[in-house]
Motif scaffolding. Structure first.
Motif, PDB file in Angstrom:
ATOM      1  N   LEU A 190       0.841  -1.174   0.043  1.00 12.35           N
ATOM      2  CA  LEU A 190       0.049  -0.080  -0.039  1.00 12.35           C
ATOM      3  C   LEU A 190       0.853   1.230  -0.084  1.00 12.35           C
ATOM      4  O   LEU A 190       0.624   2.327  -0.805  1.00 12.35           O
ATOM      5  CB  LEU A 190      -0.824   0.181   1.252  1.00 12.35           C
ATOM      6  CG  LEU A 190      -2.091  -1.005   1.277  1.00 12.35           C
ATOM      7  CD1 LEU A 190      -2.794  -1.054   2.621  1.00 12.35           C
ATOM      8  CD2 LEU A 190      -3.137  -0.537   0.208  1.00 12.35           C
ATOM      9  N   LEU A 191       2.001   1.404   0.823  1.00 12.37           N
ATOM     10  CA  LEU A 191       2.608   2.597   0.835  1.00 12.37           C
ATOM     11  C   LEU A 191       3.442   2.608  -0.575  1.00 12.37           C
ATOM     12  O   LEU A 191       3.599   3.765  -0.863  1.00 12.37           O
ATOM     13  CB  LEU A 191       3.682   2.232   2.091  1.00 12.37           C
ATOM     14  CG  LEU A 191       3.070   2.283   3.546  1.00 12.37           C
ATOM     15  CD1 LEU A 191       4.125   1.942   4.457  1.00 12.37           C
ATOM     16  CD2 LEU A 191       2.633   3.576   3.770  1.00 12.37           C
ATOM     17  N   TYR A 193       2.438   1.540  -3.297  1.00 12.11           N
ATOM     18  CA  TYR A 193       1.634   2.082  -4.650  1.00 12.11           C
ATOM     19  C   TYR A 193       1.166   3.568  -4.248  1.00 12.11           C
ATOM     20  O   TYR A 193       0.969   4.145  -5.280  1.00 12.11           O
ATOM     21  CB  TYR A 193       0.377   0.957  -4.635  1.00 12.11           C
ATOM     22  CG  TYR A 193       0.682  -0.195  -5.602  1.00 12.11           C
ATOM     23  CD1 TYR A 193       0.060  -0.194  -6.685  1.00 12.11           C
ATOM     24  CD2 TYR A 193       1.758  -0.954  -5.135  1.00 12.11           C
ATOM     25  CE1 TYR A 193       0.045  -1.432  -7.381  1.00 12.11           C
ATOM     26  CE2 TYR A 193       1.894  -2.071  -6.118  1.00 12.11           C
ATOM     27  CZ  TYR A 193       1.190  -2.311  -7.347  1.00 12.11           C
ATOM     28  OH  TYR A 193       1.408  -3.480  -7.970  1.00 12.11           O
ATOM     29  N   ARG A 194       0.976   3.775  -3.082  1.00  9.74           N
ATOM     30  CA  ARG A 194       0.478   5.171  -2.884  1.00  9.74           C
ATOM     31  C   ARG A 194       1.775   6.273  -3.240  1.00  9.74           C
ATOM     32  O   ARG A 194       1.447   7.406  -4.012  1.00  9.74           O
ATOM     33  CB  ARG A 194       0.362   5.473  -1.273  1.00  9.74           C
ATOM     34  CG  ARG A 194      -1.013   4.982  -0.835  1.00  9.74           C
ATOM     35  CD  ARG A 194      -1.051   4.817   0.503  1.00  9.74           C
ATOM     36  NE  ARG A 194      -1.197   6.528   1.190  1.00  9.74           N
ATOM     37  CZ  ARG A 194      -1.991   7.510   1.092  1.00  9.74           C
ATOM     38  NH1 ARG A 194      -3.323   7.129   0.501  1.00  9.74           N
ATOM     39  NH2 ARG A 194      -1.867   8.601   1.549  1.00  9.74           N
ATOM     40  N   ALA A 195       2.935   5.774  -3.026  1.00  8.97           N
ATOM     41  CA  ALA A 195       4.015   6.817  -3.491  1.00  8.97           C
ATOM     42  C   ALA A 195       4.120   6.696  -5.008  1.00  8.97           C
ATOM     43  O   ALA A 195       4.483   7.757  -5.617  1.00  8.97           O
ATOM     44  CB  ALA A 195       5.482   6.251  -2.724  1.00  8.97           C
ATOM     45  N   TYR A 197       2.115   6.184  -7.516  1.00  6.97           N
ATOM     46  CA  TYR A 197       1.119   6.777  -8.053  1.00  6.97           C
ATOM     47  C   TYR A 197       0.511   8.075  -7.624  1.00  6.97           C
ATOM     48  O   TYR A 197      -0.746   8.449  -7.576  1.00  6.97           O
ATOM     49  CB  TYR A 197      -0.173   5.833  -8.357  1.00  6.97           C
ATOM     50  CG  TYR A 197       0.159   4.585  -9.153  1.00  6.97           C
ATOM     51  CD1 TYR A 197      -0.047   4.630 -10.440  1.00  6.97           C
ATOM     52  CD2 TYR A 197       0.579   3.137  -8.604  1.00  6.97           C
ATOM     53  CE1 TYR A 197       0.782   3.527 -11.274  1.00  6.97           C
ATOM     54  CE2 TYR A 197       0.832   2.112  -9.353  1.00  6.97           C
ATOM     55  CZ  TYR A 197       0.697   2.297 -10.620  1.00  6.97           C
ATOM     56  OH  TYR A 197       1.175   1.251 -11.315  1.00  6.97           O
ATOM     57  N   ALA A 198       1.209   8.627  -6.656  1.00  7.95           N
ATOM     58  CA  ALA A 198       0.970   9.692  -6.068  1.00  7.95           C
ATOM     59  C   ALA A 198       0.416  11.175  -6.845  1.00  7.95           C
ATOM     60  O   ALA A 198      -0.445  11.870  -6.602  1.00  7.95           O
ATOM     61  CB  ALA A 198       2.062  10.255  -5.117  1.00  7.95           C
ATOM     62  N   VAL A 204      -6.670   6.018  -6.191  1.00 11.03           N
ATOM     63  CA  VAL A 204      -6.445   6.372  -4.794  1.00 11.03           C
ATOM     64  C   VAL A 204      -6.370   5.046  -4.117  1.00 11.03           C
ATOM     65  O   VAL A 204      -6.941   4.036  -4.541  1.00 11.03           O
ATOM     66  CB  VAL A 204      -7.542   7.170  -4.243  1.00 11.03           C
ATOM     67  CG1 VAL A 204      -8.927   6.343  -4.433  1.00 11.03           C
ATOM     68  CG2 VAL A 204      -7.322   7.388  -2.637  1.00 11.03           C
ATOM     69  N   PHE A 205      -5.288   4.771  -3.158  1.00 11.41           N
ATOM     70  CA  PHE A 205      -5.035   3.610  -2.454  1.00 11.41           C
ATOM     71  C   PHE A 205      -5.130   3.829  -0.932  1.00 11.41           C
ATOM     72  O   PHE A 205      -4.696   5.202  -0.699  1.00 11.41           O
ATOM     73  CB  PHE A 205      -3.800   3.030  -2.676  1.00 11.41           C
ATOM     74  CG  PHE A 205      -3.433   2.850  -4.215  1.00 11.41           C
ATOM     75  CD1 PHE A 205      -3.619   1.424  -4.610  1.00 11.41           C
ATOM     76  CD2 PHE A 205      -2.940   3.758  -4.998  1.00 11.41           C
ATOM     77  CE1 PHE A 205      -3.508   1.140  -5.913  1.00 11.41           C
ATOM     78  CE2 PHE A 205      -2.694   3.404  -6.503  1.00 11.41           C
ATOM     79  CZ  PHE A 205      -3.118   2.097  -6.768  1.00 11.41           C
ATOM     80  N   PRO A 206      -5.725   2.999  -0.114  1.00 17.94           N
ATOM     81  CA  PRO A 206      -5.979   3.347   1.244  1.00 17.94           C
ATOM     82  C   PRO A 206      -4.493   3.385   2.010  1.00 17.94           C
ATOM     83  O   PRO A 206      -3.671   3.094   1.654  1.00 17.94           O
ATOM     84  CB  PRO A 206      -6.513   2.060   1.878  1.00 17.94           C
ATOM     85  CG  PRO A 206      -7.509   1.441   0.631  1.00 17.94           C
ATOM     86  CD  PRO A 206      -6.270   1.859  -0.542  1.00 17.94           C
ATOM     87  N   GLU A 207      -4.533   4.323   2.918  1.00 18.41           N
ATOM     88  CA  GLU A 207      -3.146   4.557   3.638  1.00 18.41           C
ATOM     89  C   GLU A 207      -3.268   3.719   4.865  1.00 18.41           C
ATOM     90  O   GLU A 207      -4.166   3.686   5.666  1.00 18.41           O
ATOM     91  CB  GLU A 207      -3.093   6.181   4.169  1.00 18.41           C
ATOM     92  CG  GLU A 207      -1.856   6.170   5.030  1.00 18.41           C
ATOM     93  CD  GLU A 207      -1.764   7.841   5.743  1.00 18.41           C
ATOM     94  OE1 GLU A 207      -0.707   8.081   6.083  1.00 18.41           O
ATOM     95  OE2 GLU A 207      -2.662   8.565   5.265  1.00 18.41           O
ATOM     96  N   TYR A 280      -8.903  -1.151  -3.002  1.00 17.65           N
ATOM     97  CA  TYR A 280      -8.861  -1.392  -1.775  1.00 17.65           C
ATOM     98  C   TYR A 280      -7.788  -2.514  -0.948  1.00 17.65           C
ATOM     99  O   TYR A 280      -7.369  -2.206  -0.049  1.00 17.65           O
ATOM    100  CB  TYR A 280     -10.410  -2.061  -0.935  1.00 17.65           C
ATOM    101  CG  TYR A 280     -11.362  -0.892  -1.034  1.00 17.65           C
ATOM    102  CD1 TYR A 280     -11.103   0.415  -0.437  1.00 17.65           C
ATOM    103  CD2 TYR A 280     -12.580  -0.883  -2.039  1.00 17.65           C
ATOM    104  CE1 TYR A 280     -12.204   1.417  -0.551  1.00 17.65           C
ATOM    105  CE2 TYR A 280     -13.370   0.180  -2.075  1.00 17.65           C
ATOM    106  CZ  TYR A 280     -13.388   1.062  -1.202  1.00 17.65           C
ATOM    107  OH  TYR A 280     -14.216   2.007  -1.319  1.00 17.65           O
TER     108      TYR A 280
END
Length: 417
Positions: A190-191, A193-195, A197-198, A204-207, A280
């Protein structure tokens, strides 16, 4: 005692499945609807690896009998939740005093699946989070369940899949299931993918909330959204925006980063209030080696050229055929059905004629199973791509696949020179 009960029930379901397959092989008509209903009822309660296998099978819309596929698909959206007292036990195991961390936790799950279920909660600071809770005792019964799943998978020998190939398929499935129990790996994904595709405003991906996460629970900040299945009846602009984002994301995942989200059932995706694609669950992310991508592009290039000999060569490269290979007529027919999806201009994934043609081809594929085998080390990749494809079908996507694939195919030809 409980483990022996699970084993007996799994063996019973395996015997019933085997009976249906044998009846079909002997020329009879199996009651696929009744088998699907029985599997849904049993697996929904048992959870675990066997239910996960059934969910995977349900995504093979173009292979399974429609009645069986429809019943198994219910496991993705109507699975019986585990009773709250058992989930509470898992939360106590993780947190000790639950009240020291949360002011409220919804007893009714936000979502339930094969390996765990998700509950909304509010922290003492007033923040809404979701808790992905691993089913109590799942790690302990995993290996026992896998033994029974292996026995069920061996029924594939009746469909002329070799034992060695079945062993490889099972190993890939087992490795994937064991990986799904590692919540720390999912938090890291998750971390990552969040970075990664920021800067993509469509995703959007959950944090993950690391201070509230551990071995048995993954805590994430809540992101609301309309589930992908509910988008089937949404307005066209919303559906097309989500479909474009999904297709672009899959392409970038594979060909830029060499990874793929490998659990594509519809419950893992939604559209938020801003029209973004919400992803999710990242419990199953697989690496895809460049050599494997090159082989897949070789097969696609040969298919679009409608060259059966080149298709056979690509299948050999993938490890997907043996002996003399499949009949060339089967390759030609498959190419006729697949090539239009990659013609220049927008193609309508909601055109059911294409899917009916592919489904009609399935019996011929099964008949050639002694020569045309599923590549053992691409089971998860193939299943994931197939699942993502059917999500695009559900969205009635209109996509220019030629524009997406032409540069990749050209690059592949250049690399091969």
């Amino acid at each position: 005692m409980r483990e022996r009960g699970r084993t007996r029930r799994l063996m019973g379901m395996g015997a019933r499945t085997g009976g249906a397959l044998l009846k079909t092989r002997l020329g009879g008509e199996a009651d696929w609807r009744a088998l699907g209903e029985a599997l849904f009822a049993g697996l929904s309660e048992l959870k675990g690896p066997a239910m996960k296998l059934a969910q995977i099978m349900s995504q093979w819309d173009d292979v399974l009998p429609p009645e069986l596929s429809e019943e198994l698909a219910r496991l993705q959206r109507q699975a019986e939740p585990m009773p709250w007292p058992r989930i509470r036990d898992a939360l106590v195991l993780q947190y000790g005093d639950i009240a020291a961390h949360f002011s409220t936790i919804d007893e009714q799950p936000f979502a339930s699946a094969s390996m765990g279920q998700v509950h909304k909660a509010v922290t003492l600071a007033g923040e809404t989070v979701v808790l992905k809770v691993q089913y109590p005792g799942l790690a302990e019964v995993l290996e026992s369940d896998l033994k029974q799943v292996k026995r069920i998978m061996w029924l594939g020998r009746w469909l002329k899949i070799s034992q060695a190939r079945l062993e490889s398929l099972f190993d890939e499935l087992a490795d994937g299931l064991r990986a799904e129990l590692d919540y720390s790996a999912e938090a890291e994904a998750l971390l990552r993918y969040r970075a990664r595709y920021a800067d993509d405003a469509r995703l959007v991906f959950p944090e993950p909330v690391l201070e509230l996460s551990g071995e048995h629970v993954l805590a994430m900040r809540y992101i609301g959204g309309t589930p992908l299945r509910a988008l089937e009846s949404a307005d066209d602009a919303t559906r097309q925006a989500i479909a474009q984002a999904l297709a672009d994301w899959i392409t970038q995942e594979l060909f830029t980063f060499g990874e793929l989200h490998a659990d594509p059932h519809a419950g893992n995706f939604a559209a938020d209030a801003e029209g973004r694609l919400v992803v999710y669950d990242l419990g199953a992310v697989i690496p895809v080696p460049q050599a494997r991508l090159d082989a897949l592009l070789h097969l696609l290039d040969a298919t679009l050229a409608k060259d059966p000999l080149a298709m056979d060569e690509a299948m050999l490269e993938l490890g997907g055929r043996q002996g003399q290979g499949a009949p060339l007529a089967l390759y030609r027919e498959a190419a006729e059905y697949i090539a239009p999806l990659f013609a220049p201009g927008e193609q309508d994934f909601g055109d059911v004629r294409v899917h009916r043609q592919l489904r009609a081809l399935s019996p011929k594929v099964w008949a050639a199973m002694d020569r045309l085998q599923p590549p053992a080390d691409t089971l998860l990749l193939s299943r994931a791509l197939n699942g993502h494809y059917w999500n695009l079908v559900r969205l009635k996507a209109r996509l220019d696949m030629h524009k997406r694939t032409a540069p990749l195919l050209a690059q592949g030809r250049h690399s091969a020179c």
